[in-house]
Write a protein that holds these residues in place. Structure first.
Motif, PDB file in Angstrom:
ATOM      1  N   LEU A  92      -2.786   3.683  -3.162  1.00 49.13           N
ATOM      2  CA  LEU A  92      -3.008   2.515  -4.013  1.00 49.13           C
ATOM      3  C   LEU A  92      -2.664   1.273  -3.214  1.00 49.13           C
ATOM      4  O   LEU A  92      -1.534   1.132  -2.743  1.00 49.13           O
ATOM      5  CB  LEU A  92      -2.132   2.600  -5.248  1.00 49.13           C
ATOM      6  CG  LEU A  92      -2.942   2.717  -6.530  1.00 49.13           C
ATOM      7  CD1 LEU A  92      -2.258   3.562  -7.526  1.00 49.13           C
ATOM      8  CD2 LEU A  92      -3.268   1.352  -7.101  1.00 49.13           C
ATOM      9  N   ALA A  93      -3.647   0.403  -3.040  1.00 50.45           N
ATOM     10  CA  ALA A  93      -3.378  -0.840  -2.314  1.00 50.45           C
ATOM     11  C   ALA A  93      -3.418  -1.983  -3.318  1.00 50.45           C
ATOM     12  O   ALA A  93      -4.367  -2.117  -4.089  1.00 50.45           O
ATOM     13  CB  ALA A  93      -4.425  -1.038  -1.234  1.00 50.45           C
ATOM     14  N   VAL A  94      -2.350  -2.757  -3.337  1.00 54.82           N
ATOM     15  CA  VAL A  94      -2.258  -3.879  -4.269  1.00 54.82           C
ATOM     16  C   VAL A  94      -2.194  -5.145  -3.430  1.00 54.82           C
ATOM     17  O   VAL A  94      -1.193  -5.399  -2.748  1.00 54.82           O
ATOM     18  CB  VAL A  94      -0.991  -3.746  -5.141  1.00 54.82           C
ATOM     19  CG1 VAL A  94      -0.845  -4.935  -6.073  1.00 54.82           C
ATOM     20  CG2 VAL A  94      -1.030  -2.442  -5.922  1.00 54.82           C
ATOM     21  N   ALA A  95      -3.285  -5.934  -3.467  1.00 57.98           N
ATOM     22  CA  ALA A  95      -3.323  -7.137  -2.632  1.00 57.98           C
ATOM     23  C   ALA A  95      -3.227  -8.384  -3.498  1.00 57.98           C
ATOM     24  O   ALA A  95      -3.566  -8.367  -4.687  1.00 57.98           O
ATOM     25  CB  ALA A  95      -4.622  -7.150  -1.831  1.00 57.98           C
ATOM     26  N   ASP A  96      -2.742  -9.442  -2.907  1.00 61.74           N
ATOM     27  CA  ASP A  96      -2.678 -10.763  -3.554  1.00 61.74           C
ATOM     28  C   ASP A  96      -2.056 -10.713  -4.944  1.00 61.74           C
ATOM     29  O   ASP A  96      -2.683 -11.100  -5.937  1.00 61.74           O
ATOM     30  CB  ASP A  96      -4.087 -11.371  -3.660  1.00 61.74           C
ATOM     31  CG  ASP A  96      -4.711 -11.534  -2.303  1.00 61.74           C
ATOM     32  OD1 ASP A  96      -3.949 -11.675  -1.329  1.00 61.74           O
ATOM     33  OD2 ASP A  96      -5.950 -11.493  -2.211  1.00 61.74           O
ATOM     34  N   LEU A  97      -0.854 -10.236  -5.000  1.00 57.25           N
ATOM     35  CA  LEU A  97      -0.159 -10.142  -6.284  1.00 57.25           C
ATOM     36  C   LEU A  97      -0.092 -11.511  -6.964  1.00 57.25           C
ATOM     37  O   LEU A  97       0.248 -12.507  -6.328  1.00 57.25           O
ATOM     38  CB  LEU A  97       1.246  -9.579  -6.037  1.00 57.25           C
ATOM     39  CG  LEU A  97       2.075  -9.262  -7.273  1.00 57.25           C
ATOM     40  CD1 LEU A  97       1.407  -8.192  -8.127  1.00 57.25           C
ATOM     41  CD2 LEU A  97       3.477  -8.815  -6.874  1.00 57.25           C
ATOM     42  N   VAL A 127      -6.750  -4.546  -6.730  1.00 53.72           N
ATOM     43  CA  VAL A 127      -6.255  -3.193  -6.511  1.00 53.72           C
ATOM     44  C   VAL A 127      -7.361  -2.281  -5.992  1.00 53.72           C
ATOM     45  O   VAL A 127      -8.489  -2.350  -6.468  1.00 53.72           O
ATOM     46  CB  VAL A 127      -5.690  -2.621  -7.836  1.00 53.72           C
ATOM     47  CG1 VAL A 127      -5.311  -1.159  -7.682  1.00 53.72           C
ATOM     48  CG2 VAL A 127      -4.487  -3.422  -8.289  1.00 53.72           C
ATOM     49  N   THR A 128      -7.035  -1.481  -5.015  1.00 54.59           N
ATOM     50  CA  THR A 128      -7.966  -0.442  -4.569  1.00 54.59           C
ATOM     51  C   THR A 128      -7.270   0.899  -4.693  1.00 54.59           C
ATOM     52  O   THR A 128      -6.158   1.086  -4.179  1.00 54.59           O
ATOM     53  CB  THR A 128      -8.345  -0.649  -3.086  1.00 54.59           C
ATOM     54  OG1 THR A 128      -8.772  -1.988  -2.928  1.00 54.59           O
ATOM     55  CG2 THR A 128      -9.454   0.298  -2.684  1.00 54.59           C
ATOM     56  N   LEU A 129      -7.912   1.796  -5.417  1.00 54.21           N
ATOM     57  CA  LEU A 129      -7.359   3.138  -5.585  1.00 54.21           C
ATOM     58  C   LEU A 129      -8.234   4.122  -4.832  1.00 54.21           C
ATOM     59  O   LEU A 129      -9.456   4.125  -4.979  1.00 54.21           O
ATOM     60  CB  LEU A 129      -7.346   3.500  -7.074  1.00 54.21           C
ATOM     61  CG  LEU A 129      -7.177   4.978  -7.428  1.00 54.21           C
ATOM     62  CD1 LEU A 129      -5.756   5.446  -7.136  1.00 54.21           C
ATOM     63  CD2 LEU A 129      -7.483   5.227  -8.904  1.00 54.21           C
ATOM     64  N   GLU A 130      -7.640   4.913  -3.989  1.00 53.16           N
ATOM     65  CA  GLU A 130      -8.373   5.991  -3.320  1.00 53.16           C
ATOM     66  C   GLU A 130      -7.646   7.272  -3.646  1.00 53.16           C
ATOM     67  O   GLU A 130      -6.442   7.386  -3.380  1.00 53.16           O
ATOM     68  CB  GLU A 130      -8.381   5.769  -1.810  1.00 53.16           C
ATOM     69  CG  GLU A 130      -9.257   4.603  -1.408  1.00 53.16           C
ATOM     70  CD  GLU A 130      -9.196   4.348   0.089  1.00 53.16           C
ATOM     71  OE1 GLU A 130     -10.233   4.068   0.662  1.00 53.16           O
ATOM     72  OE2 GLU A 130      -8.096   4.453   0.656  1.00 53.16           O
ATOM     73  N   THR A 131      -8.367   8.214  -4.247  1.00 51.15           N
ATOM     74  CA  THR A 131      -7.659   9.408  -4.687  1.00 51.15           C
ATOM     75  C   THR A 131      -8.556  10.630  -4.645  1.00 51.15           C
ATOM     76  O   THR A 131      -9.773  10.514  -4.803  1.00 51.15           O
ATOM     77  CB  THR A 131      -7.087   9.191  -6.110  1.00 51.15           C
ATOM     78  OG1 THR A 131      -6.296  10.307  -6.482  1.00 51.15           O
ATOM     79  CG2 THR A 131      -8.181   8.957  -7.146  1.00 51.15           C
ATOM     80  N   ARG A 144     -13.115   6.222  -5.067  1.00 55.59           N
ATOM     81  CA  ARG A 144     -12.585   4.945  -4.628  1.00 55.59           C
ATOM     82  C   ARG A 144     -12.897   3.941  -5.737  1.00 55.59           C
ATOM     83  O   ARG A 144     -14.051   3.790  -6.144  1.00 55.59           O
ATOM     84  CB  ARG A 144     -13.292   4.554  -3.336  1.00 55.59           C
ATOM     85  CG  ARG A 144     -12.726   3.364  -2.648  1.00 55.59           C
ATOM     86  CD  ARG A 144     -13.269   3.294  -1.218  1.00 55.59           C
ATOM     87  NE  ARG A 144     -12.435   2.400  -0.447  1.00 55.59           N
ATOM     88  CZ  ARG A 144     -12.582   1.082  -0.462  1.00 55.59           C
ATOM     89  NH1 ARG A 144     -13.537   0.528  -1.186  1.00 55.59           N
ATOM     90  NH2 ARG A 144     -11.774   0.318   0.247  1.00 55.59           N
ATOM     91  N   VAL A 145     -11.869   3.287  -6.261  1.00 59.88           N
ATOM     92  CA  VAL A 145     -12.080   2.320  -7.350  1.00 59.88           C
ATOM     93  C   VAL A 145     -11.529   0.983  -6.896  1.00 59.88           C
ATOM     94  O   VAL A 145     -10.411   0.905  -6.379  1.00 59.88           O
ATOM     95  CB  VAL A 145     -11.324   2.764  -8.638  1.00 59.88           C
ATOM     96  CG1 VAL A 145     -11.584   1.785  -9.772  1.00 59.88           C
ATOM     97  CG2 VAL A 145     -11.707   4.161  -9.038  1.00 59.88           C
ATOM     98  N   ARG A 202       0.854  -1.187   0.000  1.00 58.83           N
ATOM     99  CA  ARG A 202       0.000   0.000   0.000  1.00 58.83           C
ATOM    100  C   ARG A 202       0.887   1.234   0.000  1.00 58.83           C
ATOM    101  O   ARG A 202       1.755   1.379   0.850  1.00 58.83           O
ATOM    102  CB  ARG A 202      -0.915   0.017   1.210  1.00 58.83           C
ATOM    103  CG  ARG A 202      -1.888   1.200   1.139  1.00 58.83           C
ATOM    104  CD  ARG A 202      -2.650   1.426   2.413  1.00 58.83           C
ATOM    105  NE  ARG A 202      -3.599   0.370   2.676  1.00 58.83           N
ATOM    106  CZ  ARG A 202      -3.674  -0.302   3.822  1.00 58.83           C
ATOM    107  NH1 ARG A 202      -2.832  -0.029   4.799  1.00 58.83           N
ATOM    108  NH2 ARG A 202      -4.566  -1.231   4.006  1.00 58.83           N
ATOM    109  N   ILE A 203       0.655   2.087  -0.994  1.00 58.67           N
ATOM    110  CA  ILE A 203       1.475   3.295  -1.094  1.00 58.67           C
ATOM    111  C   ILE A 203       0.577   4.513  -0.992  1.00 58.67           C
ATOM    112  O   ILE A 203      -0.407   4.625  -1.716  1.00 58.67           O
ATOM    113  CB  ILE A 203       2.269   3.306  -2.412  1.00 58.67           C
ATOM    114  CG1 ILE A 203       3.167   2.075  -2.434  1.00 58.67           C
ATOM    115  CG2 ILE A 203       3.071   4.588  -2.547  1.00 58.67           C
ATOM    116  CD1 ILE A 203       4.320   2.143  -3.364  1.00 58.67           C
TER     117      ILE A 203
END
Ligand SMILES: Nc1ncnc2c1ncn2[C@@H]1O[C@H](COP(=O)(O)OP(=O)(O)OP(=O)(O)O)[C@@H](O)[C@H]1O
Ligand SMILES: [Mg+2]
Length: 695
Positions: free
Chosen positions: A145-150, A109-113, A123-124, A56-57
């Motif tokens: 940006l959260a990237v889970a379960d690559l 991926v979850t994008l919060e911007t 929120r996408v 998560r960045i």
């Protein structure tokens, strides 16, 4: 019906992902670069399970509105490039519009911007490339940006992931690199259990080095800065009929180099401690690695490597960054100019600084003392990558060198990791939002209270104000004095060898080492290597102007060679002749040496010839290329110097000692012999006082 079909976007994205994303660290790289391109000043990276489970960045950059947030996941959607011409002068880290769609096709991926302007944010949620939800959400300015379960949907890729600690080490290396390139920004890297890196903003790169690697490393580095106004632009001028006469002539711009390089006593087993940034972009580049190795030629042993942090700045038109899918390789438009500029700037800096070795540093300096910047004591810490094997030399095996460089994980960097303490901090549940720096502070304090990493100074109070272009006051107070001291000490030590000529010899130690005093302390000079350095530079100079002094031998010296050695000899005979040798064949397996360079005779002469033939037999090619010829010349000069120099266990009268010190002072590298051993060690006045408990 034809057999050719256009691939669906989803498949195309997964194929692109294969090139862009191969491990958690490459996801971190893309997201970090996006945050930097968005003008973020604070970037927080959180990883779980080395990034395999979650990355998560969070940044405080410009954010995106709803339309852009959706468009960002389309292939070739970018805000950084419009026309083909823009490709010629890319000033952002990203430009392909491929990273986000690629990542989203192989992870959840979850994008919060939010841009901060319209109040609302977006929120996408996307999984495996499919948009699941798009919602409005109240968010502060910035992006998470959260990237889970690559690789959850590409099991084959998942299998290639290494142990969590290895993946975490790669992520750490990457964040550390970017932190080095942007000292004015705030970087935090958190794993599920501890703060891996905390780097509040500082004013100078030196302070950042201190933050990350500590005082000892900083004290062994010297600053370098150089610039070169370019004579011409790398891109060809348009033909006269296409040129707009009203357009002013193009200014070719300036090539700038800043950074740090290690004193000769700090030697590494591989190139992993060489960091190169071009326009703040982290790259690996064979050409520049070669330039750096050349700068250190005959200053450190050929099997050792220095620590170098190199920041090159040039007009964006001078470098093509569009040559590698992960943007880690570049092509310079004026290659040899840049190569020579880097080599000469470093070499000149080395000559000017004449860094001397202290006793303790010299004891530690054997190559292999530590394979990279990580201090030896920390090498067993979890997450430290294994030392990479040394790369082959470009001149000994060009093909192997090329592949090895391509494979080499030049980004392997092993910063000091704070010792992890058992216990788990939760950051899954309460997500921190970009502007929520009080929350971040609380988190930071909790982490700091738990871990108190010895090597990392406490994070400063950065909660005041969101613009962190200036160093935060807390960080300043905690950091500067010690960093300053380390720098000042390094600078003082650097000046020492300039006074070699004014040293007063006291006598010899076991007829092998000269003891001398100066204003700055007590010196011990190795008489053999000192003389070796003097002779080496003289031979190279004389050879350059074809003035090598030769002596005729009373009796020719007969040297027996094996057939393979005869072949090597034939290849280097001409160069030997330029160096004062007169050699004739004397039967099929024998050579008759009739003249030799002054000072070299008898058994030493025989040993020197055998050594040069042996060393040259590794070269497979004719020494036709300039580079090989230079290597051969230095090899011959080093060998003659070594065998002709005063030996240890040789008494010297005061006049000869004086002469030796004076001549040594005149050399360009009085620090180390052509094979890389230290020549002079100083026990500083300060160390002496300290040892006698006077200070
Ligand atoms: N953290 C961020 N803050 C603001 N905008 C962002 C952020 N991350 C991505 N974007 C926007 O999304 C676009 C797409 O990002 P993406 O990384 O896919 O492509 P890129 O950065 O343009 O090129 P590249 O593929 O070379 O990285 C960017 O051009 C940028 O406009
Ligand atoms: Mg990008």
């Amino acid at each position: 019906m034809g057999r050719i079909r256009v691939l669906p976007d989803q498949v195309a994205n997964q194929i692109a992902a294969g090139e862009v994303v191969d491990r958690p660290a490459s996801v971190v790289k893309e997201l970090l670069e996006n945050a930097l391109d968005a003008g973020a000043n604070r970037i927080r990276v959180e990883v779980e399970a080395g990034g395999r489970k979650l990355i998560r960045i969070t940044d405080d950059g410009q954010g995106m509105n709803r339309d852009d947030a959706l468009l960002a996941f389309e292939r070739h959607a970018t805000s950084k490039l419009r026309t083909v011409d823009d490709l010629l002068s890319i000033a952002t880290l990203g430009f392909r519009g491929e990273a986000l769609p690629s990542i989203a096709s192989v992870a959840r991926v979850t994008l919060e911007t939010a841009t901060g302007e319209e109040g609302a944010g977006t929120r996408v949620e996307i999984a495996g490339g499919k948009i699941l939800h798009v919602d409005d959400a109240a968010l502060p300015r910035g992006t998470t940006l959260a990237v889970a379960d690559l690789f959850f949907n590409t099991p084959a890729r998942r299998k290639f992931l290494r142990a969590e600690s290895t993946e975490l080490a790669h992520v750490t290396a990457l964040v550390t690199h970017y932190a080095l390139a942007h000292p004015e920004k705030h970087f935090v890297l958190l794993s599920a259990t501890h703060t891996v890196l905390s780097a509040p903003p500082v004013a100078r790169t030196a302070e950042r080095i201190y933050q990350i690697f500590g005082k000892d490393t900083l004290a062994q580095l010297l600053p370098v800065a150089a610039e070169l106004p370019l004579q011409r632009a790398g891109l060809p001028e348009p033909p006269p009929w296409k040129k707009d006469p009203a357009e002013p002539a193009r200014n070719p711009g300036i090539l700038r180099l800043t950074g740090f390089y290690s004193k000769p006593e700090l030697q590494k087993l591989n190139r992993n401690s060489i960091y190169i940034f071009v326009n703040k972009r982290l790259i690996r580049d064979r050409l520049l690695l070669h330039a750096i190795t050349e700068a250190y030629r005959n200053v450190i042993p050929p099997t050792s490597f220095p620590v170098v942090l190199l920041f090159l700045e040039m007009p964006p038109e001078e470098v093509d960054v569009n040559v590698h899918p992960a943007k880690t390789e570049v092509r310079f438009r004026q290659q040899s100019l840049i190569h020579d500029f880097v080599r000469d700037s470093l070499r000149t800096a080395l000559i000017k600084a004449r860094p001397s070795a202290g006793f303790l540093a010299a004891l530690d300096s054997a190559p292999g003392a530590s394979p990279s910047l990580m201090p030896p004591a920390a090498s067993h810490l979890p997450g430290s990558p294994d030392a990479a094997p040394p790369l082959p030399q470009p001149d000994s095996d060009p093909a192997a060198f090329q592949t090895a460089c391509a494979d080499a994980e030049a980004f392997e960097l092993t910063p000091r990791l704070p010792t992890p303490v058992p216990g788990k901090l939760s950051f899954g549940a309460e997500s921190l939002h970009p502007g929520d720096w009080d929350g971040a502070k609380a988190w930071g304090e909790a982490a700091a209270a738990l871990f108190q990493p010895a090597s990392l100074p406490p994070a400063g109070d950065c909660s005041a104000g969101s613009s962190s272009a200036t160093p935060c006051p807390g960080a300043e107070a905690a950091l500067n004095p010690a960093a300053e001291t380390a720098l000042v000490e390094a600078e003082q030590a650097a000046a020492n060898l300039n006074h070699l000529g004014s040293l007063r010899p006291l006598g010899q130690l076991r007829e092998s080492f000269i003891l001398a005093t100066g204003d700055d302390g007590l010196w011990i000079i190795d008489q053999h290597v000192a003389h070796e350095r003097i002779l080496f530079e003289k031979i190279l100079r004389d050879r350059q102007v074809e003035k090598v002094q030769r002596q005729r031998l009373l009796m020719p010296l007969l040297v027996e060679l094996k057939p393979s050695q005869m072949v090597v000899f034939a290849r280097i005979a001409e160069e030997l002749e330029h160096n004062g040798f007169e050699v004739e064949p004397f039967g099929p397996h024998t050579l008759a040496v009739k003249a030799s360079p002054v000072g070299l005779e008898g058994a030493a002469l025989e040993r020197m010839l055998a050594e040069v033939i042996e060393q040259s037999s590794a070269d497979s090619d004719e020494p036709t290329q300039n580079h090989d010829l230079t290597a051969l010349r230095t090899r011959i000069a080093a060998s003659i110097a070594c065998h002709a120099a005063i030996k240890v266990n040789t008494p010297l009268d005061p006049a000869r000692m004086d002469w030796l010190l004076l001549e040594l002072a005149k050399t360009s590298h009085p620090t180390s012999c052509p094979h890389g051993r230290p020549i002079a060690l100083m026990y500083s006045w300060k160390e002496i006082q300290r040892a006698f408990h006077r200070i």
